[in-house]
Design a protein around this motif. Structure first.
Motif, PDB file in Angstrom:
ATOM      1  N   ASP A 186     -25.501  -1.357 -52.166  1.00 14.77           N
ATOM      2  CA  ASP A 186     -24.678  -1.202 -50.971  1.00 14.77           C
ATOM      3  C   ASP A 186     -23.247  -1.541 -51.345  1.00 14.77           C
ATOM      4  O   ASP A 186     -22.934  -2.675 -51.678  1.00 14.77           O
ATOM      5  CB  ASP A 186     -25.184  -2.156 -49.881  1.00 14.77           C
ATOM      6  N   TYR A 225     -30.787 -16.834 -39.116  1.00 16.72           N
ATOM      7  CA  TYR A 225     -31.543 -18.046 -39.451  1.00 16.72           C
ATOM      8  C   TYR A 225     -31.145 -19.217 -38.560  1.00 16.72           C
ATOM      9  O   TYR A 225     -31.892 -20.164 -38.380  1.00 16.72           O
ATOM     10  CB  TYR A 225     -31.349 -18.407 -40.911  1.00 16.72           C
ATOM     11  N   ARG A 226     -29.968 -19.150 -37.979  1.00 12.95           N
ATOM     12  CA  ARG A 226     -29.553 -20.261 -37.116  1.00 12.95           C
ATOM     13  C   ARG A 226     -30.275 -20.189 -35.780  1.00 12.95           C
ATOM     14  O   ARG A 226     -30.563 -21.203 -35.163  1.00 12.95           O
ATOM     15  CB  ARG A 226     -28.047 -20.194 -36.878  1.00 12.95           C
ATOM     16  N   LEU A 252     -35.479 -16.452 -43.447  1.00 12.30           N
ATOM     17  CA  LEU A 252     -34.939 -17.000 -44.692  1.00 12.30           C
ATOM     18  C   LEU A 252     -33.673 -16.272 -45.101  1.00 12.30           C
ATOM     19  O   LEU A 252     -32.715 -16.858 -45.555  1.00 12.30           O
ATOM     20  CB  LEU A 252     -35.978 -16.872 -45.798  1.00 12.30           C
ATOM     21  N   GLU A 253     -33.699 -14.978 -44.966  1.00  9.87           N
ATOM     22  CA  GLU A 253     -32.536 -14.201 -45.367  1.00  9.87           C
ATOM     23  C   GLU A 253     -32.504 -12.937 -44.534  1.00  9.87           C
ATOM     24  O   GLU A 253     -33.534 -12.302 -44.308  1.00  9.87           O
ATOM     25  CB  GLU A 253     -32.625 -13.835 -46.862  1.00  9.87           C
ATOM     26  N   ILE A 262     -22.617  -7.500 -38.275  1.00 12.23           N
ATOM     27  CA  ILE A 262     -23.062  -7.973 -39.590  1.00 12.23           C
ATOM     28  C   ILE A 262     -23.161  -9.490 -39.563  1.00 12.23           C
ATOM     29  O   ILE A 262     -24.184 -10.081 -39.890  1.00 12.23           O
ATOM     30  CB  ILE A 262     -22.069  -7.539 -40.692  1.00 12.23           C
ATOM     31  N   TRP A 263     -22.089 -10.102 -39.078  1.00 10.52           N
ATOM     32  CA  TRP A 263     -22.026 -11.567 -39.114  1.00 10.52           C
ATOM     33  C   TRP A 263     -23.184 -12.171 -38.328  1.00 10.52           C
ATOM     34  O   TRP A 263     -23.912 -13.018 -38.824  1.00 10.52           O
ATOM     35  CB  TRP A 263     -20.694 -12.040 -38.544  1.00 10.52           C
ATOM     36  N   VAL A 268     -15.526 -11.635 -42.864  1.00  7.53           N
ATOM     37  CA  VAL A 268     -15.934 -12.410 -41.686  1.00  7.53           C
ATOM     38  C   VAL A 268     -16.753 -13.634 -42.081  1.00  7.53           C
ATOM     39  O   VAL A 268     -16.870 -14.579 -41.321  1.00  7.53           O
ATOM     40  CB  VAL A 268     -16.782 -11.537 -40.732  1.00  7.53           C
ATOM     41  N   PRO A 274     -28.890 -20.653 -45.719  1.00 11.35           N
ATOM     42  CA  PRO A 274     -30.260 -20.742 -46.233  1.00 11.35           C
ATOM     43  C   PRO A 274     -30.259 -20.459 -47.729  1.00 11.35           C
ATOM     44  O   PRO A 274     -29.449 -19.668 -48.212  1.00 11.35           O
ATOM     45  CB  PRO A 274     -30.986 -19.638 -45.479  1.00 11.35           C
ATOM     46  N   ARG A 292     -41.237  -9.649 -45.883  1.00 11.80           N
ATOM     47  CA  ARG A 292     -39.935  -8.994 -45.843  1.00 11.80           C
ATOM     48  C   ARG A 292     -40.081  -7.662 -45.135  1.00 11.80           C
ATOM     49  O   ARG A 292     -41.042  -6.920 -45.375  1.00 11.80           O
ATOM     50  CB  ARG A 292     -39.406  -8.763 -47.258  1.00 11.80           C
ATOM     51  N   TYR A 305     -38.290 -10.724 -53.851  1.00  8.37           N
ATOM     52  CA  TYR A 305     -39.630 -10.154 -53.707  1.00  8.37           C
ATOM     53  C   TYR A 305     -39.705  -8.896 -54.578  1.00  8.37           C
ATOM     54  O   TYR A 305     -38.707  -8.396 -55.049  1.00  8.37           O
ATOM     55  CB  TYR A 305     -39.824  -9.733 -52.254  1.00  8.37           C
ATOM     56  N   LEU A 331     -44.564 -15.617 -47.166  1.00 12.51           N
ATOM     57  CA  LEU A 331     -43.257 -14.960 -47.138  1.00 12.51           C
ATOM     58  C   LEU A 331     -43.445 -13.471 -46.851  1.00 12.51           C
ATOM     59  O   LEU A 331     -44.351 -12.847 -47.396  1.00 12.51           O
ATOM     60  CB  LEU A 331     -42.563 -15.133 -48.491  1.00 12.51           C
ATOM     61  N   LYS A 374     -30.095  -9.446 -44.383  1.00 17.90           N
ATOM     62  CA  LYS A 374     -28.945  -8.727 -44.957  1.00 17.90           C
ATOM     63  C   LYS A 374     -28.822  -7.371 -44.289  1.00 17.90           C
ATOM     64  O   LYS A 374     -29.808  -6.649 -44.131  1.00 17.90           O
ATOM     65  CB  LYS A 374     -29.134  -8.553 -46.469  1.00 17.90           C
ATOM     66  N   VAL A 375     -27.595  -7.045 -43.898  1.00 18.91           N
ATOM     67  CA  VAL A 375     -27.344  -5.792 -43.209  1.00 18.91           C
ATOM     68  C   VAL A 375     -26.785  -4.775 -44.190  1.00 18.91           C
ATOM     69  O   VAL A 375     -26.002  -5.119 -45.068  1.00 18.91           O
ATOM     70  CB  VAL A 375     -26.326  -6.013 -42.068  1.00 18.91           C
ATOM     71  N   ASP A 376     -27.261  -3.543 -44.078  1.00 20.15           N
ATOM     72  CA  ASP A 376     -26.594  -2.437 -44.754  1.00 20.15           C
ATOM     73  C   ASP A 376     -25.835  -1.665 -43.692  1.00 20.15           C
ATOM     74  O   ASP A 376     -26.418  -0.955 -42.880  1.00 20.15           O
ATOM     75  CB  ASP A 376     -27.610  -1.542 -45.457  1.00 20.15           C
ATOM     76  N   PHE A 410     -43.113  -6.270 -47.933  1.00 22.71           N
ATOM     77  CA  PHE A 410     -43.761  -7.237 -48.810  1.00 22.71           C
ATOM     78  C   PHE A 410     -44.330  -8.352 -47.952  1.00 22.71           C
ATOM     79  O   PHE A 410     -43.749  -8.707 -46.933  1.00 22.71           O
ATOM     80  CB  PHE A 410     -42.742  -7.818 -49.795  1.00 22.71           C
ATOM     81  N   ARG A 428     -40.615 -16.415 -42.775  1.00 16.66           N
ATOM     82  CA  ARG A 428     -41.855 -17.154 -43.006  1.00 16.66           C
ATOM     83  C   ARG A 428     -42.932 -16.615 -42.093  1.00 16.66           C
ATOM     84  O   ARG A 428     -42.931 -16.889 -40.890  1.00 16.66           O
ATOM     85  CB  ARG A 428     -41.629 -18.639 -42.726  1.00 16.66           C
ATOM     86  N   ARG A 462     -18.449  -8.145 -45.341  1.00 17.90           N
ATOM     87  CA  ARG A 462     -19.068  -9.464 -45.178  1.00 17.90           C
ATOM     88  C   ARG A 462     -18.078 -10.559 -45.567  1.00 17.90           C
ATOM     89  O   ARG A 462     -17.855 -11.501 -44.823  1.00 17.90           O
ATOM     90  CB  ARG A 462     -20.323  -9.528 -46.036  1.00 17.90           C
ATOM     91  N   PRO A 479     -34.168 -16.816 -50.981  1.00 20.75           N
ATOM     92  CA  PRO A 479     -35.579 -16.712 -51.335  1.00 20.75           C
ATOM     93  C   PRO A 479     -35.681 -15.919 -52.635  1.00 20.75           C
ATOM     94  O   PRO A 479     -34.883 -15.022 -52.885  1.00 20.75           O
ATOM     95  CB  PRO A 479     -36.182 -15.932 -50.177  1.00 20.75           C
ATOM     96  N   THR A 513     -20.941  -2.874 -47.274  1.00 19.68           N
ATOM     97  CA  THR A 513     -21.120  -4.108 -46.503  1.00 19.68           C
ATOM     98  C   THR A 513     -20.510  -5.334 -47.178  1.00 19.68           C
ATOM     99  O   THR A 513     -19.824  -6.104 -46.493  1.00 19.68           O
ATOM    100  CB  THR A 513     -22.612  -4.341 -46.225  1.00 19.68           C
ATOM    101  N   GLU A 555     -26.645 -11.511 -39.884  1.00 20.92           N
ATOM    102  CA  GLU A 555     -26.889 -12.226 -41.140  1.00 20.92           C
ATOM    103  C   GLU A 555     -26.954 -13.728 -40.913  1.00 20.92           C
ATOM    104  O   GLU A 555     -27.272 -14.489 -41.820  1.00 20.92           O
ATOM    105  CB  GLU A 555     -25.820 -11.848 -42.170  1.00 20.92           C
TER     106      GLU A 555
END
Lengths: 710, 822, 68
Positions: free
Chosen positions: C33, B131-132, B138-139, B124-125, C43, A472, B110, A478, B108, B141-143, B103, B154, C40, A475, C36, B128
């Motif tokens: 971070d 979206y599939r 849209l995004e 993680i994989w 993988v 993707p 978050r 924000y 949009l 992200k893992v910490d 937000f 959306r 990332r 974006p 990660t 992240e």
């Protein structure tokens, strides 16, 4: 915003991969040839463009810019696309980059043997090629930043940072060091003379090593080592810290290449201090790399790729430790001009750059062709061959270096030089040269094993030029709830605005740079008796440069008793004010020549050039018979005079008109002298000019009351 | 750390990790790796432990996410326990959404969610690549460290609820609790510090370059134009360091002065200002190159110290309260319709439905016939207790078993637990207890420096105002306590690191001093010291005859309940036969006829008895099984808990140095086991949390310095009331009340070592102070005699800092070795 | 030695440029971070090669430097 389908450009990676392997073989082959020539002069078959003086620059350029260069690009084009989750910004630029770079290499391979050289190490290429390099580099830069800007992964992995550092810094180095006045299409003279030229050159020389052979490879390490070991880098935080530490101080370490030269003391020490400070950040990288593999030793035993990486990183560690040591004055006093330096750089080149590249290729090629490596056995074989090769190369060279360093300085109890004849020492280290050549050949053979293995691998698979991928789009960032609406908003994440910031920074930097340069003039102490070269000597000097004499002979006598005893009065900074370029040299395969002037009669030089062994039996210097026959090209003499004047040489106005006459007069004088020694030679043969130059070398300070200018 | 990892994930994860390794592939779930039976659902060759796993597997492979299974062996999260019954309707409520989202602009949005189940790179994989599965994402992200996932999506295509449900369906159920909606800490403070340090470092490196020529130039070969040029450039580089990097030191200094205090930053600020001012003077008047390298270096080192000082465990939370566990929403039942209401809006009289594993948010009367309530995170006791219809269930109890209905009798805020939390002791400010040591030193130090500067000024005045000023500034410069300021962060920082490696996680460096200074250690309840169950069972009542033993054993053999197993173990010499008509009520008891005697073994409710005397009082550990023969109560087996291994040893050690107390909520049934470790009058039983609280306050007002070890939220009061509250937990990251430190259960025995190290750390700090003083005095000599050169400063300053830092780290690690912590 | 001005000037120019880069990196949260990203990139690859054995090794390491 939908998921975007795109593809990675594997084709360009493949091309660079081929180029890497090909030029690697070529560059190392030339290396082996010069390694032979250094103790078997006949190995040049009496062909002028195969002499050591011309091939050695070809070797260094081929290995650094062709082999390592293409290796970098292959790795960067592969990893950058994936780290950014984006295809390269422009296929056209990629192609231009590839073909442009190959064009540069080819033109180097042609011009250098033909004797077109600036004589500045790792920057020998003449100005048209310099410009081409700059252009191609800009193309690469644009393409790279373009890719980074349209990346689909917000975080910029540390490898990318190292790539950026490389691109930006190399551009700056190349441009600054290539500021030269063209005389003709294939001849130019640097703006700075003597000590200043030397300073610029070695500031470049050192950082070329730093930012062409180190930072990009650290980037590659941070990508390919974790990938191959299938485990994250040991400490990501460490990698970030040592990146910034490296970036903030690496640039300053240059001057240590000029220890004990006529460079001002404080500048020398400065180089030393910063070189030593560099150990910390350099080892940050090594430790991180090795500890990443710590948990995978079992795999290291079986996986040749990891083997290559382990040894490469270790070599890096050794080299980055040795470098600072060599920059310590007392060590440098022994190591400088000897084979020690050669050993040092080859541990870096063969170990760090070579092996890492090989590992990288073994990892990438199967993936580019969607297949498995043809033979792990062969890869292992390659690993062992090249590791042995490095050992066979480095050990004798270290030994040779120490011998040279010590024997040159050896005195008898009576206080005379133990080996007053330089040649005695040379002949003693010939065996070491021989073993070194063997080591090199061994390493080279390994490359052929790899080539075979990789070709077989490619055959067994199908190249996928465009590897499909999807991600993707990012974006737009924000704004966090808690962010105060007014503060710093404009700075957040937006590359464009960041550029503005850089621009301001650049402006400040520019100011800092230029204001003072205007308010001060060069303060190099001048010596009244030092005059500009005569037209004939100028021509002779250019022959000296063309034949690459500076590859084996230094022109810088350091203030040690051992050197003043052997060569004469030590070199003063003021003696070089008209030397465009400086010719101090960095290696003494033969003796220093700064005080050669007047040491031997013209006839001696004549015969020595015709056949060195006739004058000094057992010499390893090749004969230069063509100098005796070929005519001196004086078509540019006038221009040279006026160009030199514009560079600061005090030739009287309109001297151009008189130049040719003076040249002929001086030349005829020499050829007359030779006749008395039963040597018949045309006054306009190249040898005469060369003799004129050699006889002039270092004589100015002896001349008393000579009036400056003519 | 590994066990810490597992702890993060909770029991199902421990399940998977183990299964992933041990279970043979064909018999383990292709998704989560749990063992499977032939009867389990099957897809092609692959088995699945449950339909949940099968569904996820299908979904992932259909969406080209099969890679998930390549990265790590059977990485999935078992969905067997996962009832799939979590309801997230409440997320449709716009108000809730607004509070959860970071937000949102209508299109949009978050959100940042805490997903405890994240435990390996596959997680993680997968997360992240959300979206599939859901294009509206849209995004994501893992910490990994914080176990947080930040998702932009959306809003117009996907509701927050759908998003959360998607995560839940994958087994990554975000934990949505009362405090999820509270404001997250501002990250930009950390960034600022980083920037300041980076800038200082940059300036330091480059100014050093520009200063070296001057230092290295022995013969005065540098033209004056260089000296001037270098000076100007240095000034340009140093100004931002002075204005930006050093700003915070000035702020604190000014603040403390306004509060009539002497913070160490006061002399530091003085030094920096002196350095800068003096340098400007030197450079402008071309009388020297200035001290700018010293200044930027000083600021740089100090900032590094700051960074070390502020470093903490990102993954741990030291101020959890009930909010961290209470659900955002509860299901309210009216008639036969249910609806979700904000937990905070539950009012008296409401009827609420609580599912298996959910918390009761308010004190309520049980409506359903019966329920088993797990108070573990309130009381720290593992065993669930049974409640019958009409019993009062306290807030914080976790329902285990079938869904139950209750009627709320107190508002959430009034409930026993919450009111406990809202009591004064919790309001106490527990943010970084700054080092008192530094404070006191700073006071005298600053005074001394100022005095000395004044004297120097006076002494030099006869030579003219100019030289007087120069020497006075010189004094301020060398006296700048950089090394001093670095001692504490690096000593305590190292200590903290070492302890962390041994699973004692300190909230901040101040705690080290607290540990060292304490003279009293209070253990809340036996549970802290004991491991439940491991001690086997003992029979309370008249000794059993061989026949009775036969009867009991025969029946117990028929049950797999842990209690029964223990009983069988205890009766291993007894004979046994096959009983008739065995019926087992899971979790309640077993009944059967052995040799024509009806034998019943089970909970008191099931047996139907009431406690006669105190001795019969149900142990808090709940581990009891009553026995009846033909309906006649014979007695009960009680599960005996055992002192944690090695803890006894360390208790006796600490007893020599500290006064040890044991406050327990239990009856004194277990007292006997502790009398060897505690003086009789210091073993206090049947303490309510409030009583514990008051007790602590009494001790403290008695001038005692307390370390309190406890687990469970109801100890949080006591923890807060102590000088150092240590939460003991076996699930470090997930399950701890507010505290100054978190200690893993099986490291409890290391307490003496931890305390020992803290004590040594203090000594090391003092030593470090002395070292830096020595440097200061050397410098002062040159300063007072007016011979302080930039070079000298440039050598002295980094040298002292490096020595002190090196000493601090080395000495502390050595100390740790001595204490057997390394 | 006017060359020194040129060199120092040019070097500073680049150095300041990098400083700006650093500022941007920190401000835009590049270094929030620091664990990660390193996992990332290992993988994070669509072109997962058949036989490119991905091991549990990744997970093992993960546990090490967290808690930061």
């Amino acid at each position: 915003m939908e998921v975007e389908q795109f593809s990675y450009d594997n084709k360009i990676v493949r091309y660079f991969t081929y180029a890497t392997a090909l030029w690697g073989a070529v560059g190392m082959l030339v290396g082996v040839i010069v390694a032979l020539q250094i103790f078997i002069p006949e190995a040049n078959f009496g062909i002028s463009w195969l002499t050591y003086g011309r091939l050695r620059p070809l070797h260094t350029n081929a290995v650094i810019f062709a082999f390592v260069g293409n290796g970098i690009f292959a790795g960067v084009y592969y990893s950058l696309q994936r780290l950014c989750k984006a295809r390269m910004w422009s296929d056209l630029l990629s192609k231009l980059h590839f073909w442009g770079w190959q064009l540069i290499i080819v033109s180097a391979a042609i011009t250098l043997p033909l004797g077109y050289t600036t004589s500045k190490e790792y920057a020998e290429l003449e100005w048209p090629i310099d410009i081409l390099i700059a252009l191609v580099w800009v193309i690469f830069t644009v393409n790279m930043f373009g890719t980074i800007f349209k990346r689909r992964e917000r975080h910029m992995y540390v490898a990318i940072w190292f790539y950026i550092a490389t691109v930006v810094t190399v551009a700056m180095l190349h441009i600054v060091n290539s500021i030269e006045f063209p005389l003709s299409l294939m001849k130019s003279y640097p703006v700075y003379a003597g000590v200043q030229d030397a300073l610029v050159q070695w500031w470049y020389g050192h950082n070329a090593v730093a930012f062409f052979l180190t930072t990009p490879y650290l980037g590659l390490m941070y990508y390919f080592v974790p990938k191959a070991a299938n485990r994250p880098i040991f400490s990501y935080r460490l990698s970030i810290i040592h990146f910034w530490a490296l970036i903030f101080i690496y640039i300053w370490a240059g001057p240590h290449h000029l220890l004990y030269t006529s460079l001002p003391d404080w500048a020398q020490s400065l180089g030393t201090v910063f070189s030593i400070m560099l150990i910390a950040p350099s080892w940050g990288g090594m430790i991180n790399g090795l500890l990443t593999l710590r948990g995978a030793w079992d795999r290291v035993r079986t996986d040749p790729i990891l083997k290559f990486f382990v040894v490469a990183i270790t070599a890096y560690g050794m080299a980055t430790f040795e470098g600072p040591m060599l920059s310590i004055k007392s060590v440098n006093a022994i190591s400088h001009y000897t084979s020690w330096t050669i050993a040092h750089v080859h541990v870096g080149a063969l170990g760090w750059n070579g092996l890492l590249t090989f590992g990288m290729l073994y990892w990438m090629v199967p993936r580019l062709f969607k297949t498995k490596l043809y033979s792990v056995k062969l890869a292992n074989l390659h690993f062992w061959i090249s590791t042995l090769g490095i050992a066979f190369y480095a050990i004798p060279m270290y030994f040779a270096g120490w011998m040279e360093g010590l024997l040159w300085k050896q005195f008898t109890p009576e206080g005379f030089l133990q080996y007053p004849n330089f040649l005695e020492i040379v002949t003693q280290i010939i065996p070491m040269y021989a073993i070194r050549a063997f080591g090199g050949a061994l390493y080279l053979s390994g490359v052929f094993v790899m080539a075979y293995n990789l070709i077989k691998t490619m055959k067994s698979g199908v190249a996928e030029d465009n590897e499909a991928a999807e991600a993707p789009a990012l974006p737009k960032k924000y704004h966090e709830k808690e962010v105060h609406p007014y503060r710093h908003r404009w700075l957040e994440a937006k590359p464009a605005q960041f550029i503005v910031l850089t621009f301001i920074a650049v402006a400040i930097g520019g100011l800092i740079e230029f204001i003072p340069t205007f308010m001060v003039k060069s303060n190099v102490p001048t010596i009244a008796s030092v005059r500009p070269y005569t037209p004939l000597e100028l021509e002779g000097r250019d022959i000296y440069i063309r034949e690459g004499c500076n590859n084996c002979h230094s022109q810088m006598i350091r203030p040690f008793r051992s050197e003043t005893e052997r060569y004469g009065e030590y070199s003063k900074v003021g003696e070089f004010v008209y030397d465009h370029p400086f010719l101090w040299g960095s290696k003494r395969t033969g003796p220093d020549l700064h005080r050669i002037g007047g040491k031997y009669p013209d006839a001696w030089h004549y015969q020595h050039m015709e056949d060195p062994r006739s004058m000094s039996p057992g010499s390893v210097m090749p004969p230069y018979p063509w100098l005796l026959t070929s005519k001196l090209d004086t078509s540019h003499t006038r221009d040279k005079i006026s160009l030199m004047r514009s560079l600061g040489a005090p030739y009287s106005d309109g001297y151009e008109e008189q130049a040719m006459a003076d040249l002929q007069e001086q030349a005829e004088g020499i050829s007359k002298g030779l006749e008395e020694a039963k040597i018949i030679t045309d006054w306009d043969s190249e040898i005469v000019a060369l003799i004129a130059y050699l006889q002039r070398l270092g004589t100015d300070i002896k001349v008393e009351g000579a009036q400056a200018g003519l | 750390m590994n066990r810490f990892e597992d702890a993060e994930g909770g029991e199902t994860l421990e399940g998977t990790t183990i299964a992933g390794v041990e279970a043979s592939p064909e018999l383990s779930c292709a998704h989560c790796g749990d063992p499977c039976r032939e009867s389990d659902p099957k897809l092609g060759e692959k088995y699945f432990c449950c339909h949940g796993c099968l569904t996820v597997y299908r979904m992932l492979t259909e969406h080209k996410l099969g890679n998930y299974y390549q990265l790590n062996a059977q990485p999935g999260l078992s969905l067997r326990q996962h009832s799939g019954s979590e309801k997230f309707e409440f997320l449709d409520d716009p108000e809730t959404a607004r509070r959860l989202l970071d937000f949102s602009d209508g299109k949009l949005a978050r959100v940042q969610l805490y997903v405890p189940q994240v435990y390996c790179s596959s997680c993680i994989w997968l997360l992240e690549n959300l979206y599939r599965l859901q294009p509206a994402v849209l995004e994501s992200k893992v910490d990994f460290v914080k176990k947080e996932i930040a998702i932009s999506f959306r809003e117009d295509k996907l509701t927050l609820r759908e998003l959360v449900e998607l995560l839940a369906s994958l087994g990554y159920t975000p934990s949505l609790t009362l405090d999820t909606t509270e404001k997250k800490p501002d990250r930009r403070i950390g960034r600022r510090l980083l920037l300041q340090t980076g800038l200082a470092g940059f300036a330091f490196a480059n100014i050093m370059l520009l200063s070296f020529p001057d230092y290295l130039d022995t013969v005065g070969a540098i033209g004056s134009e260089f000296t001037r040029f270098f000076g100007v450039v240095s000034l340009v580089l140093a100004t931002p360091v002075f204005l930006y990097s050093a700003a915070d030191f000035f702020k604190t200094a000014w603040g403390s002065l306004r509060r009539r205090q002497m913070h160490l930053d006061v002399p530091i600020s003085l030094g920096i200002i002196a350095l800068f001012a003096r340098s400007i003077y030197d450079i402008v008047t071309a009388t020297g190159t200035g001290f700018l390298d010293s200044m930027s270096g000083l600021v740089f080192f100090l900032l590094i110290g700051r960074i070390i000082q502020t470093r903490t465990y990102r993954a741990l939370s030291f101020d959890r309260d009930y909010k961290s566990y209470f659900p955002l929403y509860v299901t309210r039942v009216s008639g036969d319709t249910t609806q979700q209401v904000a937990a905070t809006n539950v009012t008296v009289g409401d009827r609420i439905a609580v599912r298996n594993g959910e918390l009761v948010v308010a004190d309520a009367i049980l409506i359903s016939s019966e329920a088993s309530i797990d108070y573990s995170f309130v009381s720290g006791e593992a065993e669930p207790v049974r409640r019958k219809s009409g019993d009062l269930v306290y807030a914080g109890g976790r329902v285990s078993g079938d869904r139950v209905e209750l009627e709320v009798v107190k508002d959430v805020s009034q409930s026993y637990l919450v009111s406990l939390w809202n009591s004064q002791q919790f309001k106490r400010e527990r943010e970084s207890k700054a080092s008192q040591l530094a404070e006191s030193v700073a006071r005298y130090f600053t005074a001394g420096v100022l005095l000395l500067a004044a004297i120097t000024f006076a002494a030099w005045f006869p030579q003219g105002l100019n030289s007087a000023l120069l020497t006075a500034t010189a004094v301020l410069i060398v006296a700048c306590p950089c090394a001093l300021a670095l001692t504490i962060p690096f000593t305590y920082g190292t200590a903290m690191q070492v302890m962390g490696a041994r699973e004692l996680y300190l909230r901040n460096q101040g705690v080290v001093e607290g540990l060292a200074k304490a003279d009293t250690i209070v253990f809340d309840k036996t549970g802290t010291l004991t491991v439940g169950g491991s001690g086997g069972v003992e029979f309370e009542g008249e000794a059993l005859t061989a026949r009775e033993r036969h009867l009991i054993k025969s029946l117990a053999l028929q049950s797999i309940h842990p209690m029964s197993r223990q009983i069988v173990e205890m009766l291993d010499h007894a004979t046994a036969s096959i009983p008739q008509g065995v019926t087992e009520n899971p979790g309640r008891g077993i009944l059967g006829r052995v040799a024509n005697v009806e034998v019943k073994i089970g909970s008191r409710e099931w047996i139907g008895t009431e406690p006669g005397n105190a001795a019969d009082a149900a142990p808090e550990s709940g581990g009891e099984a009553w026995v009846t023969f033909d309906g006649v109560i014979r007695g009960r087996f009680v599960m005996r808990s055992q002192v944690r291994p090695d803890v006894g040893q360390s208790l006796s050690t600490m007893r020599n140095t500290h006064s040890l107390w044991l406050l327990s909520g239990d009856g004194d049934r277990e007292k006997a086991r502790f009398t060897d470790y505690f003086e009789d009058d210091k073993l206090i039983f049947r303490q309510s949390p409030q009583q514990k609280l008051d007790f602590m306050d009494r001790l403290r007002s008695g001038g005692k310095r307390l370390i309190m070890l406890g687990d469970g939220l109801n100890d949080a009061g006591a923890l807060a009331a102590s000088d150092v509250g240590i939460a003991v937990s076996d699930r470090v990251a997930s399950f701890t009340p507010a505290s100054d430190a978190i200690l893993a259960g099986e490291s409890l025995w290391r307490m003496p070592a931890f305390i020992g190290l803290s004590k040594r750390a203090i000594k090391i700090v003092v030593a470090g102070f002395i070292i830096s003083f020595v440097y200061n005095f050397v410098g002062l000599y040159f300063a007072v005699t007016g011979q302080l050169s930039p070079l000298l400063a440039a050598i002295l300053m980094p040298l002292s800092s490096v020595t002190v830092v090196g000493f601090a780290v080395a000495a502390t690690r050595l100390a740790a070795k001595r204490e057997g912590l390394i | 030695m006017s060359a020194i001005f040129l060199l120092i000037g040019a070097s500073l120019l680049v150095a300041v440029g990098f400083l700006a880069l650093f500022v941007w990196a920190v401000r835009s949260g590049q270094y929030e971070d620091t664990v990660t990203p390193s996992m990332r990139m290992v993988v994070d690859d669509d072109g997962a090669v058949p036989g490119g054995q991905h091991g549990a090794s990744v997970q093992r390491k993960d546990s090490s430097n967290n808690l930061e």
